[in-house]
Write an enzyme that holds these catalytic residues in place. Structure first.
Site, mmCIF file in Angstrom:
data_model
loop_
_atom_site.group_PDB
_atom_site.id
_atom_site.type_symbol
_atom_site.label_atom_id
_atom_site.label_comp_id
_atom_site.label_asym_id
_atom_site.label_seq_id
_atom_site.Cartn_x
_atom_site.Cartn_y
_atom_site.Cartn_z
ATOM 1 N N ARG A 53 7.432 -8.536 -13.635
ATOM 2 C CA ARG A 53 6.532 -8.763 -14.786
ATOM 3 C C ARG A 53 7.318 -9.307 -15.972
ATOM 4 N NH1 ARG A 53 4.331 -2.859 -14.688
ATOM 5 N NH2 ARG A 53 4.144 -2.737 -12.444
ATOM 6 N N ARG A 96 -2.475 11.643 -9.373
ATOM 7 C CA ARG A 96 -1.918 10.760 -10.399
ATOM 8 C C ARG A 96 -2.927 9.630 -10.656
ATOM 9 N NH1 ARG A 96 1.272 5.368 -9.814
ATOM 10 N NH2 ARG A 96 1.766 5.064 -11.996
ATOM 11 N N ASN A 105 -0.935 10.351 -4.821
ATOM 12 C CA ASN A 105 -0.730 9.183 -5.676
ATOM 13 C C ASN A 105 -1.208 7.949 -4.918
ATOM 14 O OD1 ASN A 105 0.212 7.094 -7.219
ATOM 15 N ND2 ASN A 105 2.344 7.783 -7.286
ATOM 16 N N HIS A 133 3.300 5.198 -17.571
ATOM 17 C CA HIS A 133 4.424 6.086 -17.235
ATOM 18 C C HIS A 133 4.449 7.334 -18.118
ATOM 19 C CE1 HIS A 133 6.659 2.120 -16.138
ATOM 20 N NE2 HIS A 133 6.193 2.656 -15.038
ATOM 21 N N GLU A 157 8.116 12.703 -11.349
ATOM 22 C CA GLU A 157 6.691 12.697 -11.681
ATOM 23 C C GLU A 157 5.894 13.642 -10.787
ATOM 24 O OE1 GLU A 157 7.308 8.405 -11.879
ATOM 25 O OE2 GLU A 157 5.587 8.330 -13.237
#
Ligand code: ADP
Length: 405
Positions: free
Chosen positions: A245, A95, A13, A184, A392
């Site tokens: 964010r 990923r 990742n 996601h 994940e």
């Protein structure tokens, strides 16, 4: 270590300045070794790793070390004395943040897929170039096994056009591919499948709202295993309020800041991505634990950040009753979703008009606020609400292993 019956997957990742890696058994989820290289391309580039059950080791990588150097280090140094592990590898799972609308499935890497990821750089300008470096380096050191890209965007490719289009002139979609892509996806896919199994429900007749709440946060409406709406947009800036964010915002705020305050588009981009959300409102931290602590100590800005986060999340969940019609389950996952029983309690209280009822004790039980899993709704709740830790890496390992011979 790994036995000769173990078939493992290396999960890679790559972030803009980091590489996370893990060697995982895709069947039972056992992690044999995992680690992270950080501060890549900077003076203090370093890497840390731990083998299953052993203490963490950290080492400097050398000034300016990049993603390729980090991957070489994993193979040449970390795995040097572990032939058993190297021999057990049957695939590498990468990923990938954005596959745009080019990829709707995990995809075996070849040169054309690398070109596709390159084409999607405008949608993930920090991540996709790093993914490419990781793929190229890993393909060099492991030429004999399949490399599989697992795209964060893939799960959302089933959204209908009325959900993924923005109401702007068509040419920006047809010529520039500006649309909602989501993020996601691997996590939403995983927990949607898990809750269906947990309830013993029929996967072809099952509607669930999945809430992935970490530093980045997104929510999806999933009907019969397929995503039909999600909160993240062209990029992961849209939707829920997040650590730093803003989430959804009136676009006029951007013009106001540019036209009246003289900020450049890049400066506004930084404000909305790095200085907003929980951090912007609390003025203190982007970390939900810190927000919760501040609120308990009477910090009004932290209390406001908490209230806004929960209010906006509850409104999003409520809005997904429209695409789903009937909601069988709601799942909380991600660091905040798995751990903050206070947030879950508030959100469930706000959703009381929908007949959703929380089992207060179960919600506060150690099992579901220390990273465990379990149902938190009351038996007479209109819909089942549960907490499922996301994984994940495991799902990337599983999806990649399907390509192994
Ligand atoms: P990322 O999106 O970076 O993978 P995580 O899924 O690990 O992030 O989630 C990180 C968030 O989870 C942080 O805001 C952190 O404060 C929050 N979190 C972790 N543990 C708790 C806790 N016990 N209570 C409240 N929030 C928590």
């Amino acid at each position: 270590m790994a036995t000769n019956t173990d078939k493992t997957v290396l999960v890679v990742n790559c972030g803009s300045s980091s590489v996370k890696f893990a060697i995982v058994n895709p069947v039972d989820g056992r992690v044999f070794v995992s680690g992270i290289a950080e501060a890549l391309t900077l003076d203090d580039a370093r890497i840390s790793w731990a083998f299953d059950g052993e203490a963490k080791t950290e080492q400097m990588l050398g000034s300016g070390a990049d993603h390729a150097r980090a991957i070489d280090f994993v193979v040449d140094t970390i795995l040097a004395g572990h032939k058993d592990l190297l021999d057990s590898l049957v695939a590498v799972g990468h990923r990938i943040v954005s596959g745009g609308d080019l990829y709707s499935q995990p995809t075996l890497v070849d040169d054309s897929v690398e070109a596709g990821i390159e084409k999607c750089i405008p949608f993930a300008p920090l991540h996709n170039p790093a993914h490419l470096q990781g793929i190229r380096a890993a393909r060099k050191v492991f030429p004999g096994i399949p490399h599989v890209c697992v795209f964060d965007t893939a799960f959302h490719q089933t959204m209908p056009e009325y959900a993924f289009r923005f109401a702007i002139p068509e040419k920006y979609y047809t010529e520039n591919r500006i649309r909602r892509y989501g993020a996601h996806g691997t996590s939403h896919y995983y927990v949607a499948g898990e809750v269906c199994k947990e309830m013993g429900a029929d996967p072809d007749n099952f509607n669930v709202i999945t809430c992935h709440l970490g530093n980045g946060a997104s929510i999806s409406a999933v009907k019969n295993g397929k995503c039909i709406d999600t909160s993240m947009g062209l990029t992961p800036l849209d939707g829920l309020m997040m650590g730093t964010r803003s989430g959804s915002i009136d676009p006029s705020v951007i013009f106001f800041l540019c036209d009246n305050m003289g900020l450049t588009a890049q400066e506004v981009c930084k404000i909305l991505n790095k200085e907003s959300g929980l951090l912007g409102i609390s003025g203190r931290t982007s970390d939900f634990r810190g927000i919760t602590e501040g609120r308990e100590q009477g910090d009004e800005k932290c209390a406001l950040a908490f209230d806004m986060f929960c209010y906006r999340l509850a409104k999003f969940i409520a809005s997904y009753y429209v695409p789903l019609g009937r909601v069988d389950a709601i799942v909380f996952t991600g660091g905040i979703g798995e751990n903050s029983y206070r947030m879950r309690r508030r959100v469930m209280e706000l959703l009381a008009p929908f007949g959703i009822k929380l089992d207060v004790e179960k919600n506060e039980a150690a099992l579901v606020y220390k990273g465990g899993r379990g149902v938190i709704s009351a038996p007479d709740s209109s819909c089942y609400v549960t907490v499922i830790p996301t994984n994940e890496e495991l799902i990337i390992a599983r999806l990649a292993s399907e390509f192994a011979k």
